[in-house]
Scaffold this active site. Structure first.
Site, mmCIF file in Angstrom:
data_model
loop_
_atom_site.group_PDB
_atom_site.id
_atom_site.type_symbol
_atom_site.label_atom_id
_atom_site.label_comp_id
_atom_site.label_asym_id
_atom_site.label_seq_id
_atom_site.Cartn_x
_atom_site.Cartn_y
_atom_site.Cartn_z
ATOM 1 N N SER A 24 0.768 -1.241 0.000
ATOM 2 C CA SER A 24 0.000 0.000 0.000
ATOM 3 C C SER A 24 0.802 1.295 0.000
ATOM 4 O O SER A 24 0.246 2.337 -0.369
ATOM 5 C CB SER A 24 -0.961 0.001 1.197
ATOM 6 N N THR A 70 -0.315 -1.877 10.593
ATOM 7 C CA THR A 70 -0.711 -3.158 10.027
ATOM 8 C C THR A 70 -0.251 -4.254 10.992
ATOM 9 O O THR A 70 0.253 -3.982 12.081
ATOM 10 C CB THR A 70 -0.146 -3.333 8.602
ATOM 11 N N LYS A 74 -2.133 -3.320 15.250
ATOM 12 C CA LYS A 74 -3.394 -2.580 15.325
ATOM 13 C C LYS A 74 -3.907 -2.460 16.756
ATOM 14 O O LYS A 74 -4.438 -1.408 17.145
ATOM 15 C CB LYS A 74 -4.451 -3.242 14.436
#
Length: 267
Positions: A24, A70, A74
Site C-alpha cells: 500500500s 498493520t 493494530k
C-alpha cells in the site's frame, strides 16, 4: 507517479512486522499526490517490543503527520492513540491515526468501512438486509460493527472461538438491541455472506460456509486478497452470486485511509 521529495514533504509511516509484503505505500503516496498533497508514505519494520517506543518518538518529528498500523500492531495502536473513534474502541484496535492541530493523535479503524464500501462499489447496500459474518477477529469485529452501523436488519456471527463470538455479540447488542445473534456455516436466509477469516488463503482450506446452499440472489464478500478469487468466491460465482474479492476492500480502504491521514474523515 510524480512525487515531490524535499524539505516540505509531509511524512506518513506504515508500521508492521513483517513489512516486506505490504503493497500500500505506493498506492497511498500516489493518492496523496493526486490530491495535491506533498506527502510520502514510508514503510517501516518495527517489532512488537519496540512499537510503543517508536510511535512515541514520532511526537517529536514535526513533519510526520500520520501513522498506518498493520499486522501485528493494530491493537497496540489503540493504546497509542489520544482520541480513538467509537469504531476503533469497539474493534479494540486502530489502523490509522493523524496528528490533529493540537498535536494529539486522532485514530480510527477503517477495516469495516473499507469492507462495506467495497461491497457498495459492487452494487450491494447492507441497509435493511440480513447478514452472516464469519470471523470476528481484529478486522472482523470492525466489519461487524459497520454492518449494523449502516442499518443492517440483522447480523448473525459465526466464529469458532465461541468466547470471542459471545463477547462481540454482547457488546453489539448493547448498541444495536435485537439486531445480532449467533450464526453458523449455513448461509440460508441471508442476503449478505461475508468472510473475515484467513480461511481460503492456503491450499486445502475448508470453505468458511456451506457453499452448496448459496443462492444466486445472495452477495458474498471475502477479506482475503491472495488468492484474489478464493475458493469461497469461486463457489459463489458458480451459483450466480455477485461477489466482492478482498481487493475490493483494499481499494476502497485506500481512499478512506488517505482521508483519515489528512484528517478529512469524521471519526
Amino acid at each position: 507517479m510524480n512525487l515531490r521529495l524535499d524539505g516540505e514533504t509531509r511524512l506518513y509511516v506504515i508500521v508492521g512486522d513483517p513489512i516486506a509484503q505490504v503493497k500500500s505505500p505506493a498506492l497511498l503516496s500516489e493518492n496523496l499526490n493526486t490530491r495535491g498533497t506533498n506527502g510520502l508514505v514510508v514503510p517501516i519494520h518495527v517489532s512488537a517490543e519496540n512499537i510503543v517506543e517508536f510511535v512515541t518518538s514520532l511526537r517529536g518529528a514535526q513533519n510526520v503527520d500520520g501513522v498506518v498500523f498493520t499486522v501485528p500492531h493494530k491493537q497496540a495502536g489503540l493504546a497509542l492513540c489520544d482520541r480513538p473513534s467509537v469504531r476503533a474502541v469497539f474493534a479494540g484496535s486502530v489502523n490509522v491515526m493523524h496528528r490533529a492541530a493540537d498535536g494529539l493523535w486522532v485514530g480510527d479503524n477503517t477495516d469495516g468501512q473499507g469492507y462495506l464500501d467495497g461491497a457498495a462499489a459492487k452494487g450491494f447496500e447492507i441497509a435493511g438486509k440480513r447478514a452472516l459474518l464469519v470471523g470476528v477477529g481484529g478486522a472482523g469485529a470492525a466489519i461487524a460493527y459497520e454492518i449494523l452501523n449502516r442499518g443492517a436488519d440483522f447480523l448473525a456471527i459465526h466464529e469458532l472461538n465461541t468466547e470471542r463470538r459471545d463477547a462481540i455479540i454482547e457488546r453489539l447488542a448493547e448498541k444495536f438491541p435485537g439486531k445480532v445473534g449467533i450464526g453458523s456455516a449455513d448461509p440460508t436466509g441471508f442476503d449478505f455472506i461475508g468472510n473475515a477469516t484467513p480461511v481460503g488463503m492456503r491450499d486445502g482450506d475448508p470453505l468458511p460456509v456451506q457453499a452448496d446452499k448459496l443462492l444466486a440472489q445472495q452477495f458474498v464478500a471475502d477479506a482475503i486478497t491472495k488468492p484474489e478469487i478464493t475458493p469461497l468466491l469461486q463457489a459463489a460465482r458458480a451459483k450466480g452470486c455477485n461477489t466482492m474479492p478482498g481487493l475490493g476492500m483494499f481499494n476502497a480502504q485506500a481512499d478512506i485511509l488517505v482521508d483519515s491521514l489528512l484528517g478529512q474523515r469524521a471519526t
